[in-house]
Design an enzyme around this catalytic site. Structure first.
Site, mmCIF file in Angstrom:
data_model
loop_
_atom_site.group_PDB
_atom_site.id
_atom_site.type_symbol
_atom_site.label_atom_id
_atom_site.label_comp_id
_atom_site.label_asym_id
_atom_site.label_seq_id
_atom_site.Cartn_x
_atom_site.Cartn_y
_atom_site.Cartn_z
ATOM 1 C CB SER A 67 82.859 -53.447 -2.243
ATOM 2 O OG SER A 67 82.212 -53.035 -2.498
ATOM 3 C CB SER B 99 79.976 -53.241 2.419
ATOM 4 O OG SER B 99 78.900 -53.127 2.529
ATOM 5 C CB SER C 299 75.011 -53.409 0.967
ATOM 6 O OG SER C 299 75.901 -54.430 1.014
ATOM 7 C CD GLU D 208 72.626 -54.337 6.350
ATOM 8 O OE1 GLU D 208 72.534 -55.664 6.883
ATOM 9 O OE2 GLU D 208 71.767 -53.125 7.028
ATOM 10 C CD GLU E 173 80.160 -52.223 -7.107
ATOM 11 O OE1 GLU E 173 79.282 -53.245 -6.310
ATOM 12 O OE2 GLU E 173 80.502 -52.189 -8.235
#
Ligand SMILES: O=C([C@H](O)CO)[C@H](O)[C@H](O)COP(=O)(O)O
Length: 205
Positions: free
Chosen positions: A52, A91, A93, A95, A172
């Site tokens: 990413s 991102s 996630s 996170e 991605e």
């Protein structure tokens, strides 16, 4: 051995069909807000980790080619972030610790946070002013398609299972395609030509 492997072209075509499905789920309103934030920013800071992060860097480079002041978080020469600046985080996630930390700092300073993610209800998602959702991480594992029937260039069908687009690959790849679409939109809005971009290409690299 090689006969057991689907052709690379077929695997690429499977990816393009998954990208097409993903593109159709992008909400134009959120993508438009993202575009506005870029256009109104004093400076644009890009954040992301791993693959990413590579997408974030590629986008930062094109923004520079377009004449924006853009920086990659973590680079040695990146200057202090300010309240009129925009932090764009990539991102899947939402996170990843280093990206969460960058967003928290940007939030404290008072800047704007834009998030490109497949998990809007994430740590970064809760902080972001603008979210573009790409794909969907909320699906339960059992609901994620893992087996695909691909029509090979030979016309025959064969199945591909867990080997297709492992981990965050789809996010991605789609995030890179999304950011290139934003670059095209920015060129249109600013009446910018490919020649102008070319004039800013690195001539020592
Ligand atoms: O590089 C990555 C990993 O290989 C998943 O495909 C991720 O991009 C990296 O781990 C960052 O994760 P996210 O912040 O969730 O995108």
């Amino acid at each position: 051995m090689q006969q057991e492997c689907p052709s690379i072209a077929d695997l690429m075509l499977l990816m393009t069909s998954r990208l097409e499905e993903t593109a159709r789920t992008i909400e134009q309103e959120n993508a438009g807000r993202f575009l506005e934030e870029i256009l109104n920013a004093k400076r644009i800071y890009l954040a992301g980790a791993g693959r990413s992060g590579l997408v974030a860097r590629a986008f930062a480079q094109r923004l520079m080619h377009l004449g924006f002041e853009s920086y990659v978080i973590g680079e040695t020469i990146t200057p202090a972030f300010g309240p009129e600046d925009v932090l764009v985080a990539f991102s899947g996630s939402g996170e990843t610790r280093s990206v969460v930390d960058a967003c928290e700092t940007a939030r404290e300073i008072g800047g704007t946070i834009c998030l490109v993610t497949s998990t809007p209800e994430s740590h970064i998602g809760r902080m972001a002013d603008c979210i573009v959702e790409i794909g969907n991480n909320r699906l339960k594992d059992a609901d994620i398609p893992r087996d695909f029937e691909i029509r090979q260039l030979t016309g025959q069908y064969r199945s591909v299972s867990g080997s297709f687009a492992p981990l965050g690959t789809l996010f991605e790849t789609a995030a890179l395609v999304f950011s290139d679409a934003i670059v095209s939109a920015l060129m249109e809005v600013r009446h910018c030509t490919a020649e102008e971009l070319k004039s800013r290409l690195a001539n020592v690299q």
